[in-house]
Each structure stands twice: as C-alpha cells, then as structure tokens.
Design a protein around this motif. Structure first.
Motif, PDB file in Angstrom:
ATOM      1  N   TRP A 386      -7.124  29.871  92.270  1.00  0.00           N
ATOM      2  CA  TRP A 386      -5.752  29.523  91.900  1.00  0.00           C
ATOM      3  C   TRP A 386      -5.483  29.912  90.453  1.00  0.00           C
ATOM      4  O   TRP A 386      -6.335  29.760  89.580  1.00  0.00           O
ATOM      5  CB  TRP A 386      -5.511  28.017  92.012  1.00  0.00           C
ATOM      6  CG  TRP A 386      -5.386  27.449  93.385  1.00  0.00           C
ATOM      7  CD1 TRP A 386      -6.291  26.648  94.025  1.00  0.00           C
ATOM      8  CD2 TRP A 386      -4.295  27.604  94.295  1.00  0.00           C
ATOM      9  NE1 TRP A 386      -5.840  26.301  95.254  1.00  0.00           N
ATOM     10  CE2 TRP A 386      -4.611  26.868  95.467  1.00  0.00           C
ATOM     11  CE3 TRP A 386      -3.091  28.297  94.249  1.00  0.00           C
ATOM     12  CZ2 TRP A 386      -3.771  26.811  96.560  1.00  0.00           C
ATOM     13  CZ3 TRP A 386      -2.250  28.238  95.337  1.00  0.00           C
ATOM     14  CH2 TRP A 386      -2.592  27.497  96.481  1.00  0.00           C
ATOM     15  N   ASN A 387      -4.273  30.338  90.189  1.00  0.00           N
ATOM     16  CA  ASN A 387      -3.819  30.570  88.820  1.00  0.00           C
ATOM     17  C   ASN A 387      -2.865  29.439  88.440  1.00  0.00           C
ATOM     18  O   ASN A 387      -1.759  29.338  88.970  1.00  0.00           O
ATOM     19  CB  ASN A 387      -3.097  31.915  88.710  1.00  0.00           C
ATOM     20  CG  ASN A 387      -2.473  32.108  87.330  1.00  0.00           C
ATOM     21  OD1 ASN A 387      -2.943  31.539  86.347  1.00  0.00           O
ATOM     22  ND2 ASN A 387      -1.417  32.904  87.268  1.00  0.00           N
ATOM     23  N   PHE A 390       0.908  30.106  87.195  1.00  0.00           N
ATOM     24  CA  PHE A 390       1.936  30.652  88.075  1.00  0.00           C
ATOM     25  C   PHE A 390       3.225  29.826  87.955  1.00  0.00           C
ATOM     26  O   PHE A 390       3.193  28.599  88.025  1.00  0.00           O
ATOM     27  CB  PHE A 390       1.438  30.640  89.517  1.00  0.00           C
ATOM     28  CG  PHE A 390       2.437  31.148  90.517  1.00  0.00           C
ATOM     29  CD1 PHE A 390       2.805  32.482  90.527  1.00  0.00           C
ATOM     30  CD2 PHE A 390       3.004  30.305  91.459  1.00  0.00           C
ATOM     31  CE1 PHE A 390       3.722  32.963  91.449  1.00  0.00           C
ATOM     32  CE2 PHE A 390       3.917  30.772  92.387  1.00  0.00           C
ATOM     33  CZ  PHE A 390       4.271  32.110  92.378  1.00  0.00           C
ATOM     34  N   LEU A 395       3.786  25.458  93.853  1.00  0.00           N
ATOM     35  CA  LEU A 395       2.997  25.487  95.078  1.00  0.00           C
ATOM     36  C   LEU A 395       2.856  24.085  95.637  1.00  0.00           C
ATOM     37  O   LEU A 395       2.912  23.092  94.902  1.00  0.00           O
ATOM     38  CB  LEU A 395       1.626  26.106  94.802  1.00  0.00           C
ATOM     39  CG  LEU A 395       1.670  27.600  94.430  1.00  0.00           C
ATOM     40  CD1 LEU A 395       0.327  28.054  93.873  1.00  0.00           C
ATOM     41  CD2 LEU A 395       2.053  28.441  95.622  1.00  0.00           C
ATOM     42  N   PRO A 398      -1.120  22.602  94.074  1.00  0.00           N
ATOM     43  CA  PRO A 398      -1.900  23.576  93.310  1.00  0.00           C
ATOM     44  C   PRO A 398      -3.274  23.064  92.905  1.00  0.00           C
ATOM     45  O   PRO A 398      -4.082  23.836  92.409  1.00  0.00           O
ATOM     46  CB  PRO A 398      -1.017  23.828  92.078  1.00  0.00           C
ATOM     47  CG  PRO A 398      -0.195  22.606  91.944  1.00  0.00           C
ATOM     48  CD  PRO A 398       0.044  22.116  93.335  1.00  0.00           C
ATOM     49  N   TYR A 421       3.218  35.444  87.160  1.00  0.00           N
ATOM     50  CA  TYR A 421       3.575  35.918  88.494  1.00  0.00           C
ATOM     51  C   TYR A 421       2.384  35.925  89.452  1.00  0.00           C
ATOM     52  O   TYR A 421       2.564  36.192  90.643  1.00  0.00           O
ATOM     53  CB  TYR A 421       4.133  37.345  88.422  1.00  0.00           C
ATOM     54  CG  TYR A 421       5.452  37.483  87.693  1.00  0.00           C
ATOM     55  CD1 TYR A 421       6.193  36.364  87.324  1.00  0.00           C
ATOM     56  CD2 TYR A 421       5.961  38.734  87.369  1.00  0.00           C
ATOM     57  CE1 TYR A 421       7.389  36.485  86.658  1.00  0.00           C
ATOM     58  CE2 TYR A 421       7.177  38.866  86.698  1.00  0.00           C
ATOM     59  CZ  TYR A 421       7.879  37.733  86.343  1.00  0.00           C
ATOM     60  OH  TYR A 421       9.072  37.847  85.685  1.00  0.00           O
ATOM     61  N   GLN A 423      -0.435  34.442  91.763  1.00  0.00           N
ATOM     62  CA  GLN A 423      -0.835  33.234  92.493  1.00  0.00           C
ATOM     63  C   GLN A 423      -2.345  33.061  92.513  1.00  0.00           C
ATOM     64  O   GLN A 423      -2.860  31.978  92.266  1.00  0.00           O
ATOM     65  CB  GLN A 423      -0.310  33.281  93.932  1.00  0.00           C
ATOM     66  CG  GLN A 423       1.161  33.001  94.090  1.00  0.00           C
ATOM     67  CD  GLN A 423       1.551  32.717  95.534  1.00  0.00           C
ATOM     68  OE1 GLN A 423       0.805  32.090  96.282  1.00  0.00           O
ATOM     69  NE2 GLN A 423       2.717  33.182  95.936  1.00  0.00           N
ATOM     70  N   PHE A 439       0.118  38.488  93.821  1.00  0.00           N
ATOM     71  CA  PHE A 439       1.135  38.158  92.831  1.00  0.00           C
ATOM     72  C   PHE A 439       2.517  38.371  93.442  1.00  0.00           C
ATOM     73  O   PHE A 439       2.667  38.999  94.501  1.00  0.00           O
ATOM     74  CB  PHE A 439       0.955  38.980  91.549  1.00  0.00           C
ATOM     75  CG  PHE A 439       1.184  40.447  91.711  1.00  0.00           C
ATOM     76  CD1 PHE A 439       2.422  41.015  91.456  1.00  0.00           C
ATOM     77  CD2 PHE A 439       0.143  41.281  92.101  1.00  0.00           C
ATOM     78  CE1 PHE A 439       2.634  42.367  91.602  1.00  0.00           C
ATOM     79  CE2 PHE A 439       0.348  42.642  92.247  1.00  0.00           C
ATOM     80  CZ  PHE A 439       1.591  43.190  92.004  1.00  0.00           C
ATOM     81  N   SER A 440       3.524  37.831  92.760  1.00  0.00           N
ATOM     82  CA  SER A 440       4.910  37.928  93.215  1.00  0.00           C
ATOM     83  C   SER A 440       5.726  38.619  92.140  1.00  0.00           C
ATOM     84  O   SER A 440       5.377  38.583  90.954  1.00  0.00           O
ATOM     85  CB  SER A 440       5.489  36.540  93.492  1.00  0.00           C
ATOM     86  OG  SER A 440       4.669  35.832  94.401  1.00  0.00           O
ATOM     87  N   HIS A 448       6.145  39.823  97.534  1.00  0.00           N
ATOM     88  CA  HIS A 448       4.773  39.388  97.330  1.00  0.00           C
ATOM     89  C   HIS A 448       3.877  40.596  97.548  1.00  0.00           C
ATOM     90  O   HIS A 448       4.158  41.434  98.428  1.00  0.00           O
ATOM     91  CB  HIS A 448       4.349  38.317  98.340  1.00  0.00           C
ATOM     92  CG  HIS A 448       5.088  37.015  98.218  1.00  0.00           C
ATOM     93  ND1 HIS A 448       5.255  36.364  97.024  1.00  0.00           N
ATOM     94  CD2 HIS A 448       5.677  36.227  99.158  1.00  0.00           C
ATOM     95  CE1 HIS A 448       5.925  35.238  97.225  1.00  0.00           C
ATOM     96  NE2 HIS A 448       6.194  35.136  98.513  1.00  0.00           N
ATOM     97  N   TRP A 475       1.001  27.109 102.902  1.00  0.00           N
ATOM     98  CA  TRP A 475       1.023  28.162 101.883  1.00  0.00           C
ATOM     99  C   TRP A 475       1.807  29.380 102.385  1.00  0.00           C
ATOM    100  O   TRP A 475       2.635  29.934 101.661  1.00  0.00           O
ATOM    101  CB  TRP A 475      -0.414  28.543 101.526  1.00  0.00           C
ATOM    102  CG  TRP A 475      -0.497  29.748 100.641  1.00  0.00           C
ATOM    103  CD1 TRP A 475      -0.167  29.822  99.325  1.00  0.00           C
ATOM    104  CD2 TRP A 475      -0.919  31.066 101.038  1.00  0.00           C
ATOM    105  NE1 TRP A 475      -0.357  31.100  98.864  1.00  0.00           N
ATOM    106  CE2 TRP A 475      -0.828  31.884  99.896  1.00  0.00           C
ATOM    107  CE3 TRP A 475      -1.374  31.609 102.225  1.00  0.00           C
ATOM    108  CZ2 TRP A 475      -1.166  33.234  99.925  1.00  0.00           C
ATOM    109  CZ3 TRP A 475      -1.722  32.955 102.256  1.00  0.00           C
ATOM    110  CH2 TRP A 475      -1.612  33.753 101.119  1.00  0.00           C
ATOM    111  N   ASN A 479       5.601  30.725 100.814  1.00  0.00           N
ATOM    112  CA  ASN A 479       5.830  32.095 100.360  1.00  0.00           C
ATOM    113  C   ASN A 479       6.969  32.756 101.126  1.00  0.00           C
ATOM    114  O   ASN A 479       7.770  33.501 100.550  1.00  0.00           O
ATOM    115  CB  ASN A 479       4.539  32.908 100.487  1.00  0.00           C
ATOM    116  CG  ASN A 479       3.581  32.634  99.346  1.00  0.00           C
ATOM    117  OD1 ASN A 479       3.769  33.118  98.237  1.00  0.00           O
ATOM    118  ND2 ASN A 479       2.557  31.825  99.600  1.00  0.00           N
TER     119      ASN A 479
END
Length: 669
Positions: A386-387, A390, A395, A398, A421, A423, A439-440, A448, A475, A479
């Motif tokens: 996980w980032n 983001f 989320l 998270p 950006y 995820q 990433f988005s 995405h 999840w 998205n």
C-alpha cells in the motif's frame, strides 16, 4: 467643552473691556462698574462661541408600569376573552399602575393591533426580546400562554434573572392525551436502478406507555413491513430503518409512507403518517472487459462485480472490435492498434492492465517509461505494498494487511508517476521499492494503470485463507466507482429529506452527504446552508456533522416554494433542493399545554407561576406581596445648549442695559 475655552473667554473679555475703558477707569467709580459689566457681557458672548452645555437634574414621578403579554396563537384563542377580562380585573385592583397590554404569536404588537397577527406560530423569543428592551421602564411582566412554542429561540436560553420578576399564567389543557406521531422520515431523492436505498423513520409516542402500537411501512400502496412496538415510558421514540431494493420494480418511483396506526384514546391523528417520493433512475453503467486473449484475471474482476445490479457487464475479445456504448473499459493485454487508437482518443475511462510490449508502448509517453536494463525483456515477481500517500480518493480500508494478496508478475520497467497517484508499490524479495504496481491518473479522462498480470491469485488466495473475498471485491468496486464518478462530472453530493411538503414552523431534519470519487462518505470541508423563499428572504441554518454527514434542523418561516442551498466557505453552491412550505398551522398538531416551560420562566426570573384555570384568584394577593405597584421617581440629567437657557439671555440683556444707562448718565451716549 474644552478647558481652554474658559481661559480664552476671560482673556477676550478682559482685553476688549480694558481697551474700551482704559482712559475712563480712573475718573469715576461708575466707570469701573461699567467696565466690569462690559467684561461680563463680552466674556459670556465669547464663551457662547464654544457651544457650552448647561447640566442640571430634574425629577418626575410616574406610576409603576406593568406589561401584560397575551398569547393569541391558534392553540390559545379560546382563552383570549377570559384573559382580557382578567387583565381588566387586575387594572382595577391596581389603579395606580400603568398597564400595557401586548399580543404575540409569530410577532409582538400592542393588543389593539392584534388582528395583524395570524397566530399560526408561537414565538417566545419575541416576547423576551421586548422585555429586555423595556427592562429599565417596567417593574413587572405578566406572560399568559399555553406554553406551546414552535418557532424561534427557546426562552430558557436567555438570562432571565436580569429582567426582574416574570409572572406566568398557564392556560390550555394540561391533560396528557395519547399522541402518536412521525417525527422524521428521511430518504434519498433519487436512487439508481439496481441499487438499494435506506429509508429512516423516527416514530414518537406520548402517554402511550404499555400500549401495543403498530407501525406500517407502505411502498406504492402495498404494505411492505409491519412492526409492533410497546413503549416503556410516557415519552418515547423509536427509530426504524428500512432497506429497499430497486430490482424488479416496474414503476419509476417509490411512493413511500410510514404510518403509526391510531389508538382509541388518541385525539390528534394528523401527525400519524408521513409520505415521501423517491425517483428510480434507470441508468446502469455498462462495463466492458476487453482482452487480447482469455485470462483468469478477467474472470476475477467480473466476479468482484457480479452482484452489483447497477452495472451491466460485458466481456469480449478485442478481435470483435471495441464497442462504443460502454461507460467504462477494463482492458487486459491489448495488442491491436485500432483498439489503442479508439481508447486513447475517447474520453471514456479506462482501467489498463498493461504488461506486454504493445500495451506499454501505447499507454505511456516516452518520458514516463524507461527500461531498468536496456534491452532486458521479461517479468519480475512482485508483491503489492500500500502507498499511504495516495490522495485521489480514500481507499475502503488503507490499513488492512494485504498478506492474502500474494505475488504476481510485473514487467521490468520503471514508471515516472507522482506518489499521490500511486495505489501500490512493488515489493521485490521482501524489499519495498519506489516502482509503481498500480497508479491512477486523470487528465482528459480518468484512468487506472495496473502493471502486471495474475491478479486472479489475489482473489483466490484471499478466499482460501478467509473463506471470503470482500477486500478484493470492494477494492475492485472502489476503483470502478472512481472511474465512473470522475468521468461523470457529478458533484458527489446527495440530499436526504423527508416529506417535501412542510408545515410552516414545523421542525425538520435534513442531511447532505458528500461522496468522494470512490463512493465513500467524506466530511472534508466547512459548509454553510440557507433556506430561501421565493421573494429572496433567507435564514441561515446551523450545520452539524454526524456520522460523516452534514445535518441541519430547519423550522421554515416562509410559505410557498423554499430553496435550500448548501455552499462552501467561498460562497459557491454545492447543492440545492426545493421544498413546499404549507400555511397550515402547527398549533393544531399539538394541543397539550406546556406549563413546565412557563414555570421554568417564572423560576429563572424570581417570579411566580399560576395555572390560569385553577389558581388565578391567588394572583392579585401574590402581586401585592411583590410590592411593585409604587410610583417611580425618575431623576434625569439634562444638558441644555447655552443659547436655549432663558436665564443667560436675560442676564446678557440686563448687563448691557445697565452699562448703557451708566454711560448715558455720565454723558458718553
């Protein structure tokens, strides 16, 4: 007047008098008298130029003043003749008192002008504010009412101790009758076909302890749910929550009604039911899963959305050609130039699963993509991480441990993507890297990008370890929702309100819910709200935050169509809706007098409370005991301009006359 005015006036008077009598001063005593008189005249005239004020005090004896406030609202109209008769009796008993009679309802006026008050509301705050404005002029205040208040600030919120004694006389019926009512009925204004929606009702019961009550919930004229309720106290409320699915509904709306069935002892049944209309919007989104060749990843993603009836899911090969009517595309390892040409030139949102050379070269610009090792081809086994930075949307959870989401295959490359950006990052051999896994991005459209394949293992492994796939499915759903919301341009606000027809002055609860781009409730900004009438009269609403929702309680003051507006701190409108406010009086919805409120007003002001029907005979004796009928001696400080003081003008004329006579006598005139 400045202090130097006296000194300057003396100097002017002395100088001019000396100049006029400098040769005559020593000749005769009368000339000295004339010179002094001239000095006094010039001194007073010079002082006059500085506009002095003369201060003095006077006193006046006035009779004691008592103010009598009469509630003439609908619920109290039957008592008005008796109240005015009682006021006449008081004025005869206290003949030395100056009685003033006022009428109040939604406003306050002298009693002789009572006809301008409609009487469909009762506002005690208007009475208290008038009492405060007359605090120094009035010795006693009498308030006659049934205590039913349905608008304005409650009197108990004021500091009544500074007003002096308030005598309250309670009218109306204090018997506790059974009353069943619907206090709130909240629902979304709109719901999409295939989704479910929650309906919330708050049912109240007064003096119904131990009674078997029946609460019914009707949908489009058909009984949907019936529950029994036995209140355990004389004043009790019960919150009911109903869930409605739109599946299989033939009509494009829900006509909802909640009813608490009347009981035999109940006198007022106008508030036993409420209705609301909810529109059903048939706008299911089409999600196309397009692949170069079949892959388990496509099936795993489809299964995550299989129970979501608001989506129509289609899966096909790119060899069939990209269908143009989809709302979202989830594409997996595409190869054909025609596919990329359409998707890149379209504004439709896309979830790219890019792992092959054709996809990577068409999804990214050259500035975004560099090889780790020049000429190296192949895949690296990576585990998701996980980032926490983001930021595009929140989320679902998270902080969950995604150890159930095992390794997959990722191409050997580096992507230049802003951290906010990203995820997921890639973890190689237990070491987290700064290489994005997913990433988005949102430029002309929402996208995405997932750099790898084998995502089906995540779902399978989660099910193997936990016997469910909720984390993975949610999840995927989040998205997809972000792609749809980002591309739709919707504000993200929803407005929840009960019946769109309100009674004037009736307390209503409204809610605003803000969803982020993944469909999650967020409270991310300060807001303000107003309710505005057709002629632009408006009232600011107090907005609270409860359970990630913006909540306000409204007591509409304006009849007709009212606009409810939600704004951000800069004044930009976030959401608006309309309700119709009926002129029907709220006074008829509650006939039970509230003498407890009147008693509290009297107590907080060191006054007395009396039941008008049973104890009004004691009022005169108790008022005499307060000893507030004595006349008042009013001492006032007055400031009169110098020129308006007759004595000063008389002195000036006298001084000039005497000086003239002396000069005439001595032969200078």
């Amino acid at each position: 007047m400045p202090a130097y005015a006296w000194i300057l006036s003396v100097l002017i008077g002395f100088t001019l008098s000396w100049w006029a009598y400098r040769f005559l001063w020593s000749k005769n005593g009368l000339w000295k008298v004339a010179a002094i008189l001239r000095f006094l005249v010039i001194f007073l005239i010079a002082l006059w130029l500085f506009k002095p004020l003369i201060n003095f005090s006077d006193s006046e004896t006035k009779p004691a003043r008592w103010d009598f406030y009469v509630d003439i609202s609908e619920s109290n109209k039957s008592e008005i003749d008796q109240i005015t008769s009682f006021a006449d009796t008081l004025s005869k008993a206290f003949q030395n008192v100056d009685f003033r009679l006022f009428a109040f309802g939604e406003s306050l006026v002298p009693f002789e002008n009572k006809s301008i008050i409609k009487g469909d509301l009762t506002r005690f705050d208007k009475v208290i504010e008038h009492m405060e404005s007359q605090r120094t002029q009035t010795q006693l205040r009498c308030l006659v009412s049934d205590g039913i208040v349905n608008q304005g600030q409650m009197p108990t919120s004021y500091d009544l101790s500074k007003l002096g004694p308030i005598v309250t006389l309670g009218t109306g019926d204090v018997n506790h009758y059974t009353d069943l009512y619907i206090e709130e009925f909240l629902a979304n204004e709109e719901v999409y076909q295939g989704n479910s929606t929650e309906i919330e009702a708050l049912v109240g019961a007064k003096s119904a302890k131990g009674k078997l009550l029946n609460i019914e919930f009707w949908v489009n004229g058909q009984l949907q749910n019936a529950q029994n309720w036995v209140p355990q106290s004389d004043r009790e409320k019960k919150r009911m929550v109903y869930s409605l699915a739109t599946s299989g509904r033939k009509l494009p709306y829900f006509d909802l009604k909640v009813v608490v069935k009347p009981v035999r002892e109940e006198k007022n049944i106008t508030n036993n039911s409420r209705t609301v209309l909810v529109k059903i919007l048939d706008q299911r989104k089409i999600i196309d899963f397009v692949y170069a060749s079949p892959h388990p990843d496509i099936k795993a993603l489809q299964m995550a959305l299989r129970d979501k009836e608001s989506y129509e899911i289609r899966a096909y090969s790119e060899s069939e050609g990209i269908k143009r009517d989809a709302d979202v595309y989830v594409v997996h390892g595409l190869k054909r130039s025609s596919s990329f040409d359409y998707l890149n030139n379209s504004n439709k949102p896309v979830w790219w699963f890019a792992y092959n050379g054709e996809s990577l070269l068409r999804v990214f610009e050259s500035t975004e993509l560099t090889s780790i090792r020049k000429g190296l081809r192949g895949f690296q086994e990576s585990v998701p991480a996980w980032n926490t930075r983001f930021q595009l949307f929140e989320l679902l959870d998270p902080n969950i441990k995604i150890i159930n989401w095992n390794a997959l295959e990722t191409p050997l490359l580096v992507i230049n993507a802003p951290a906010e950006y990203v995820q997921f990052y890639q973890t190689w051999s237990g070491t987290q890297t700064n290489v994005p896994l997913m990433f988005s991005r949102k430029t002309a459209k929402a996208e995405h990008v997932f750099l790898g394949l084998g995502i089906w293992r995540w779902r399978m492994n989660e099910f193997r370890k936990t016997e469910r796939t909720s984390y993975f499915d949610n999840w995927v759903l989040q998205n997809i929702q972000w792609l749809i919301r980002s591309n739709s341009g919707k504000s993200g606000w929803e407005f929840l309100v009960g019946n769109k027809e309100w009674h004037k002055g009736e307390k209503q609860k409204v809610k605003w819910v803000y969803y982020d781009e993944a469909g999650e409730k967020r409270v991310s900004q300060n807001v303000e709200a107003i309710i505005e009438s057709e002629d632009k009269n408006s009232v600011k609403l107090n907005v609270l935050v409860e359970d990630n929702e913006y909540v306000s309680f409204v007591k509409p003051e304006f009849e007709g169509l009212n606009r409810i507006v939600l704004r951000d701190p800069k004044g930009n409108t976030q959401f608006e809706s309309f309700v119709t406010v009926l002129s029907t009086s709220l006074e008829g919805l509650s006939n039970e007098a509230d003498h407890e409120l009147l008693a509290e007003i009297a107590k907080n002001s060191s006054g007395y409370f009396f039941n008008f029907r049973t104890k009004k005979d004691r009022v005169i004796s108790e008022l005499r005991a307060l000893d507030l009928e004595k006349s008042r001696i009013i001492v006032r400080d007055r400031f009169v301009p110098f020129e308006k003081w007759p004595l000063i003008l008389g002195v000036l004329i006298a001084l000039l006359s005497i000086e003239w006579f002396i000069r005439k006598w001595l032969g200078k005139i």
